[in-house]
Design an enzyme around this catalytic site. Structure first.
Site, PDB file in Angstrom:
ATOM      1  N   TYR A 141       0.821  -1.213   0.000  1.00 58.16           N
ATOM      2  CA  TYR A 141       0.000   0.000   0.000  1.00 58.16           C
ATOM      3  C   TYR A 141       0.856   1.266   0.000  1.00 58.16           C
ATOM      4  CZ  TYR A 141      -4.158  -2.846   1.029  1.00 58.16           C
ATOM      5  OH  TYR A 141      -5.172  -3.762   0.974  1.00 58.16           O
ATOM      6  N   LYS A 192       2.952 -15.213   1.748  1.00 55.96           N
ATOM      7  CA  LYS A 192       2.800 -15.903   0.462  1.00 55.96           C
ATOM      8  C   LYS A 192       4.210 -16.247  -0.002  1.00 55.96           C
ATOM      9  CE  LYS A 192       0.186 -17.314  -2.981  1.00 55.96           C
ATOM     10  NZ  LYS A 192      -0.670 -18.500  -2.843  1.00 55.96           N
ATOM     11  N   ASP A 224      -3.670 -17.795   1.174  1.00 59.47           N
ATOM     12  CA  ASP A 224      -4.859 -18.427   0.588  1.00 59.47           C
ATOM     13  C   ASP A 224      -5.415 -19.488   1.529  1.00 59.47           C
ATOM     14  OD1 ASP A 224      -2.400 -19.577   0.040  1.00 59.47           O
ATOM     15  OD2 ASP A 224      -2.968 -20.375  -1.906  1.00 59.47           O
ATOM     16  N   ASP A 248      -5.553  -6.515   5.748  1.00 61.19           N
ATOM     17  CA  ASP A 248      -6.756  -5.767   5.368  1.00 61.19           C
ATOM     18  C   ASP A 248      -7.876  -6.740   5.018  1.00 61.19           C
ATOM     19  OD1 ASP A 248      -8.437  -3.778   4.539  1.00 61.19           O
ATOM     20  OD2 ASP A 248      -7.281  -3.200   2.766  1.00 61.19           O
ATOM     21  N   ASP A 252     -11.195  -8.196   7.680  1.00 62.20           N
ATOM     22  CA  ASP A 252     -12.608  -8.002   7.335  1.00 62.20           C
ATOM     23  C   ASP A 252     -13.348  -9.332   7.295  1.00 62.20           C
ATOM     24  OD1 ASP A 252     -12.320  -5.293   7.207  1.00 62.20           O
ATOM     25  OD2 ASP A 252     -13.277  -5.073   5.247  1.00 62.20           O
TER      26      ASP A 252
END
Ligand code: NAD
Length: 360
Positions: A141, A192, A224, A248, A252
């Site tokens: 980000y 990852k 994943d 992020d 959620d």
């Protein structure tokens, strides 16, 4: 010891929920004989209206001087037409970066009274208590270079950079290990590393650091798989630590396991333990001014503040117990009431929590 807390209600329901949190804080101060001074300042659209800036210098100055900050929410349709730099959300991003708030803590706790509000089966979520520790100021980000460029063949190409330094990884991992020591003693680091070199380094640094915390069990998981496990068997997790983008998304997803967005607190901390404490939800313009907002996420954020910035874990426990008690009494704001169930207003809920507070 004296502490100072800055209250930043922000916009729409932020103006309704922060005063309820203040009531609760005031009562905890009485019960535990705490010397905490409070002050208010403007942020977001309210600050733009008053001063033409979503984060005026006076607010930033007060924020720097405070031990902790309670924030409502910013943004809403009245401000959607503004230039990007003047938008309420910009005020929030700026205050987080000015204060160096690199660690975002998002608990996902299932209250037994609300188990039917979850999208998962009760047996999968009852007793759920996860803490997601998300790196907040680095990663893809913020990485440079970034942008959209024109290639020689005329086609456009968008690009971002996923970058983490060793020190950035170490400080967020340290936060996660230390939190795990005070909870269930387990950390799951999500990356990852099978595809992204930046997360190969992430995995190496987290593994090295684990040697400093022999009492904490460390596990690594690809993002994943972590997404899948969160909806398959979420109770396997204690503390999850991960980078900005994965955090992020996973936080959620974890939030929805608990049913209502009106119940979810968060903390964003810097290296000196100063933090912004805020609900995970936004400013809910659709219900603003009607006494329908659930103040519990903000009240539970005050509990986190007492625990993580103000060294009063007993006060935090006391608030969490009071929230459990009002839910046991059957009190519900409309978002958690379910159809046909009578509900209470924002301030009635705040008052009920204040009445339920008891020093243990
Ligand atoms: P939102 O979280 O404000 O609302 C989503 C839905 O949840 C709405 O139906 C709302 O009524 C409900 N809801 C949210 N909080 C609630 C509460 N405490 N009690 C009861 N119901 C609640 O998200 P949105 O509608 O996408 O965004 C509205 C505005 O908030 C936008 O301007 C957005 O940019 C901003 N926003 C701010 C923050 C923040 O300040 N941290 C976070 C997210 C969104």
């Amino acid at each position: 010891m004296s502490h100072s807390v800055l209250l930043l209600p922000g916009d729409y329901i932020g103006q309704e929920i922060v005063p309820e949190a203040e009531k609760v804080l005031a009562r905890v101060c009485e019960l535990y004989d705490l010397d905490i001074s409070t002050d208010y300042a403007l942020i977001g659209g309210a600050a733009y209206d008053a001063e033409g800036d979503p984060l005026p210098p006076s607010t930033l100055e007060k924020a720097r001087a405070a031990d902790a900050i309670v924030l409502g929410a910013v943004g809403g349709p009245a401000y959607d037409h503004l230039d990007r730099d003047l938008r309420p959300e910009k005020g929030l991003l700026r205050i987080r970066s000015e204060l160096g708030l690199f660690g975002n803590l998002r608990p996902a706790i299932m209250y037994p009274q609300l188990v039917d509000a979850s999208s998962l089966k009760p047996e999968l979520v009852s007793g759920l208590d996860i803490l997601i520790v998300r790196e907040l100021t680095g990663g893809i980000y913020f990485g440079q270079p970034r942008g959209i460029r024109r290639l020689e063949n005329g086609e456009r190409e968008g690009f971002n950079t996923y970058v983490y330094s060793e020190s950035e990884i170490r400080r967020i991992a340290r936060m996660a290990f230390e939190l795990a020591q005070k909870r269930g003693g387990r950390v799951c680091s999500v990356d990852k590393a099978n595809v992204l070199e930046a997360t190969v380094l992430w995995r190496e640094v987290v593994t090295e650091l684990a040697a400093d915390y022999p009492g904490v069990e460390l596990e690594h998981m690809y993002v994943d798989n972590a997404a899948m496990q969160l909806v398959r068997a979420p109770k396997q997790f204690d503390v999850i630590v991960t980078g900005n983008m994965f955090g992020d998304i996973l936080s959620d997803a974890a939030a929805m396991l608990t049913g209502s967005i009106g119940m979810l607190p968060s903390a964003s901390l810097n290296e000196s333990g100063q933090g912004i404490y805020e609900p995970c939800h936004g400013s809910a313009p659709d219900i603003a001014g009607q006494g329908k907002a659930n103040p519990l996420a903000t009240i539970l954020s005050v509990a986190m503040m007492l625990r993580y910035s103000l060294a009063c874990p007993a006060g935090a426990d006391c608030i969490e117990a009071a929230v459990g008690q009002v839910l046991d009494q059957g009190l519900r704001t409309p978002d958690i009431a379910g159809s046909g169930v009578a509900s209470v207003s924002t301030s009635q809920m705040g008052d009920a929590v204040v009445s339920a507070l008891q020093k243990s």
